[in-house]
Design a protein around this motif. Structure first.
Motif, PDB file in Angstrom:
ATOM      1  N   ASP A   1      95.638  26.018 151.365  1.00  0.00           N
ATOM      2  CA  ASP A   1      96.640  25.441 152.258  1.00  0.00           C
ATOM      3  C   ASP A   1      96.024  24.949 153.557  1.00  0.00           C
ATOM      4  O   ASP A   1      96.377  23.873 154.061  1.00  0.00           O
ATOM      5  CB  ASP A   1      97.733  26.475 152.553  1.00  0.00           C
TER       6      ASP A   1
ATOM      7  N   GLU B   1      96.087  21.084 154.825  1.00  0.00           N
ATOM      8  CA  GLU B   1      96.700  20.714 156.103  1.00  0.00           C
ATOM      9  C   GLU B   1      95.705  19.967 156.987  1.00  0.00           C
ATOM     10  O   GLU B   1      96.039  18.957 157.617  1.00  0.00           O
ATOM     11  CB  GLU B   1      97.201  21.969 156.820  1.00  0.00           C
TER      12      GLU B   1
ATOM     13  N   GLN C   1     105.452  21.557 150.940  1.00  0.00           N
ATOM     14  CA  GLN C   1     105.518  22.024 152.310  1.00  0.00           C
ATOM     15  C   GLN C   1     106.530  21.284 153.175  1.00  0.00           C
ATOM     16  O   GLN C   1     106.859  21.735 154.265  1.00  0.00           O
ATOM     17  CB  GLN C   1     104.122  21.866 152.965  1.00  0.00           C
TER      18      GLN C   1
END
Length: 514
Positions: free
Chosen positions: A417, A421, A500
């Protein structure tokens, strides 16, 4: 006296281009091989010595004497040292020095002496024998001086610029009932140096790719013809990138920083770059590279050596004598090169990398021979040195090929993650339209640059720049008429962003209420 070459046959330059053969002889450069001198035997054996009839000088030359300055001990270390000496001497001839200019001069020499026909053990012959190389760099890298000017000193290669590299200029044109060969087939068994190659239109490059791979140009029209095209080729071009710095703001420019350079999309597509045996990216050269303190090369002697090799090749006598372990070593060297540098984005290597190593080794065997009989004796040391020089090219800081390959091999599942990001935020800085692009590709298997430009409401040229960047970092690939397709990493990013989005949206909403 034992004849080892037969010059009674006409040159193979173009069969069927002209019935009388006169127009063909005028169109093809015949100062190395001429069909008129039917009784001449350029290379002969006499009393266990090999002699060569030098056409330019009109004298008989002892091949042993001609080769003695280039003969090398059969060891990798000796060849490494001799190659450095040859590169330095060639660079000194054009008043340059430094590792980079010496490497470019050495590569130019290797292309000049590369054989046109390479017969492997077992009877297999490579479809294409001579080397084809590409050198690109920024202004001030002395790439033109170290290649074109050196070739001009030799006076053998035909020099050209992008002005002559139209399809008709490169391949052929029809004039009346005749098919007139262009730059590449006209120089069969010779050499062509193309400067400002980056200005050549992509469709012209693609038109020549097939013929360059086969070594034969077939014209299928009302005036059908076949041209041999075993042409040594060296292309020199400039880098094309955003602004004066790399994409990451660094002073150095590497393959990873190119906007439309060696990666294609405006210069070279992967299928075009695959044809080159090597591609070097060079940077600017400092003042210390001028006026080296070594003795220049005897260009008259080196020019004689090149003419000897070209003349032997024109007579079809380029068969190689391989040492027992040479081909096995080439397989191992190719595997090592692929392991470190192979990437679909820059297919300089890959399934045919062994053939590229063999071509480089055959050229090395001519530039640094271990025997003095005018034949090509290729040893394991030549193959190891060929691998070394390819490693040296691709390990240049300006190339960054190992970095690209390592990044391309990184599996999407390796990204967590935090990495996803960080990738998304980095993309937003370079490609502000990335949310729109991700949204469109979430429901499409392919899309065109034009469609992306319309949906994102930006100019197509701007979107083209964005697409090139996404291709460079491994998120998009080109698939011909299908347009652009997302890679597995792009698919992973799309899934992560969709997963997300709701959470991020709620957090933003809570923050705004507070």
């Amino acid at each position: 006296m034992k004849k080892i070459l037969d010059t009674n046959n006409r040159p193979k330059g173009c069969q069927g281009a002209d019935q009388s053969g006169q127009a063909v002889d005028q169109a093809v450069n015949t100062d190395v091989v001429s069909g008129a001198s039917e009784e001449r035997n350029p290379v002969v054996w006499e009393d266990d010595k090999c002699y060569w009839q030098d056409e330019a000088g009109g004298e008989t030359v002892d091949v042993n004497e001609l080769l003695k300055d280039f003969v090398c001990e059969d060891s990798f270390e000796a060849m490494q040292q001799r190659a450095g000496e040859i590169g330095a001497a060639l660079a000194a001839t054009i008043h340059l020095g430094g590792k980079q200019t010496e490497l470019m001069s050495l590569l130019t020499a290797l292309v000049h002496v590369s054989p046109t026909k390479i017969l492997l053990p077992g009877g297999r012959r490579l479809k294409y024998g001579p080397l084809q190389g590409l050198i690109v760099g920024e202004s001030g890298s002395f790439k033109t001086t170290a290649t074109s000017d050196l070739s001009e000193h030799l006076g053998l290669a035909e020099l050209a610029t992008s002005d002559t590299t139209t399809r008709a200029g490169l391949l052929y044109r029809v004039r009346g009932k005749d098919v007139v060969p262009g730059l590449l087939p006209r120089n069969d068994n010779r050499m062509v140096v193309i400067d400002e190659f980056h200005k050549t239109r992509p469709q012209e490059i693609r038109a020549a790719t097939c013929a360059r791979s086969r070594g034969v140009l077939r014209v299928d029209s009302c005036n059908s013809a076949t041209f041999e095209m075993q042409t040594r080729l060296l292309c020199i071009g400039n880098l094309r990138h955003r602004g004066s710095r790399g994409l990451n703001g660094s002073e150095s420019i590497s393959l990873a920083d190119l906007d439309a350079g060696i990666l294609g999309t405006g210069f070279l597509e992967p299928e075009d770059i695959r044809r080159f045996d090597f591609a070097a990216v060079v940077g600017r050269v400092g003042a210390e590279a001028v006026r080296p303190a070594v003795e220049p090369m005897d260009m008259a002697r080196f020019s004689r050596l090149v003419r000897l090799y070209w003349q032997i090749g024109a007579q079809g006598d380029d068969d190689c004598i391989w040492s027992p372990a040479a081909c096995d070593t080439a397989r191992d060297v190719a595997a090592a090169l692929n392991e470190r540098f192979e990437t679909p984005m820059l297919p300089l290597l890959g399934p045919d990398s062994q053939d590229k190593v063999l071509r480089m080794a055959a050229a090395a065997a001519r530039l640094m021979p271990t025997e003095t009989d005018g034949r090509i004796h290729i040893t394991e040391s030549h193959v190891r040195w060929a691998g070394f020089v390819l490693f040296q090219i691709y390990e240049l800081p300006t190339n960054g090929l190992a970095e690209i390959a390592a990044r391309d091999r990184q599996h999407p599942d390796d990204f967590g993650d935090d990495e996803m990001e960080a990738l998304l935020y980095d993309l937003l800085a370079e490609v502000p339209e990335i949310p729109t692009i991700l949204n469109l590709l979430a429901y499409r298997s392919s899309i065109t640059t034009g469609e992306l430009a319309v949906k994102a409401d930006v100019a197509i040229r701007t979107m083209g720049t964005r697409v090139r960047f996404l291709k460079q970092i491994g998120l998009l690939t080109s698939h011909g008429r299908a347009g652009l397709k997302p890679t597995s990493l792009m698919r992973r990013l799309i899934c992560w962003e969709m997963k997300q989005f709701g959470k991020v949206g709620k957090e933003k909403q809570k923050g705004s209420v507070a």
